[in-house]
Scaffold this motif. Structure first.
Motif, short mmCIF file in Angstrom:
data_model
loop_
_atom_site.label_atom_id
_atom_site.label_comp_id
_atom_site.label_asym_id
_atom_site.label_seq_id
_atom_site.Cartn_x
_atom_site.Cartn_y
_atom_site.Cartn_z
N UNK A 191 0.98 -1.31 -0.06
CA UNK A 191 -0.04 0.05 0.08
C UNK A 191 1.03 1.23 -0.10
N UNK A 192 1.89 1.40 0.69
CA UNK A 192 2.92 2.41 0.87
C UNK A 192 3.40 2.53 -0.73
N UNK A 193 3.92 1.53 -1.43
CA UNK A 193 4.47 1.49 -2.49
C UNK A 193 3.40 2.19 -3.43
N UNK A 194 2.21 1.75 -3.33
CA UNK A 194 1.14 2.23 -4.44
C UNK A 194 1.02 3.57 -4.03
N UNK A 195 1.23 4.20 -2.78
CA UNK A 195 0.83 5.71 -2.57
C UNK A 195 2.12 6.42 -3.04
N UNK A 196 3.18 5.88 -2.87
CA UNK A 196 4.38 6.60 -3.50
C UNK A 196 4.30 6.66 -4.90
N UNK A 197 4.02 5.57 -5.72
CA UNK A 197 3.89 5.71 -6.93
C UNK A 197 2.90 6.77 -7.53
N UNK A 198 1.56 6.68 -6.91
CA UNK A 198 0.88 7.88 -7.22
C UNK A 198 1.43 8.86 -7.13
N UNK A 199 2.01 9.48 -5.89
CA UNK A 199 2.82 10.62 -5.75
C UNK A 199 3.61 10.98 -6.65
N UNK A 200 4.49 9.84 -7.19
CA UNK A 200 5.51 10.19 -7.89
C UNK A 200 5.16 10.48 -9.61
N UNK A 201 3.95 9.91 -9.72
CA UNK A 201 3.19 10.22 -11.15
C UNK A 201 2.64 11.87 -11.15
N UNK A 202 2.59 12.41 -10.01
CA UNK A 202 2.19 13.79 -10.13
C UNK A 202 3.40 14.80 -10.19
N UNK A 246 11.76 14.51 -12.07
CA UNK A 246 11.82 14.12 -10.92
C UNK A 246 11.18 12.55 -10.77
N UNK A 247 10.27 12.40 -11.51
CA UNK A 247 9.46 11.25 -11.46
C UNK A 247 10.39 9.84 -11.68
N UNK A 248 11.11 9.77 -12.42
CA UNK A 248 12.33 8.74 -12.71
C UNK A 248 12.93 8.38 -11.30
#
Length: 88
Positions: free
Chosen positions: A45-56, A61-63
């Motif tokens: 769940x933390x990983x999915x949340x981090x990915x969601x934040x990265x996509x923004x 910076x995303x990479x």
């Protein structure tokens, strides 16, 4: 009225299944395997949340963000596995 009687058993069965599922979820599994599953779910769940934040973020910076998120996820899973294997 006949239609009401036909739908009542299916509604009752659905509610009963819902009650059973809720009761099963409320039981805490404190075994090492249960704790590992919980830790894994939390890490995922933390990983999915981090990915969601990265996509923004901007592409530049995303990479780096996604690499950091993946590394943190792998570290979290390794820690959970370590705790699980020592808890046997």
């Amino acid at each position: 009225m006949g239609a009401m009687l036909v739908s009542l058993p299916s509604a009752y069965a659905a509610r009963t299944a819902e009650d059973r599922a809720e009761a099963q979820q409320s039981k805490e599994d404190m075994s090492p395997q249960g704790q590992y599953r919980i830790a894994k779910k939390e890490a995922d769940a933390a990983y999915q949340e981090a990915l969601t934040n990265c996509k923004k973020m901007s592409k530049a910076d995303r990479t780096a963000c996604m690499k950091d998120a993946k590394a943190a996820h792998q570290a979290d899973l390794a820690q959970a596995k370590k705790e699980f294997s020592s808890g046997r």
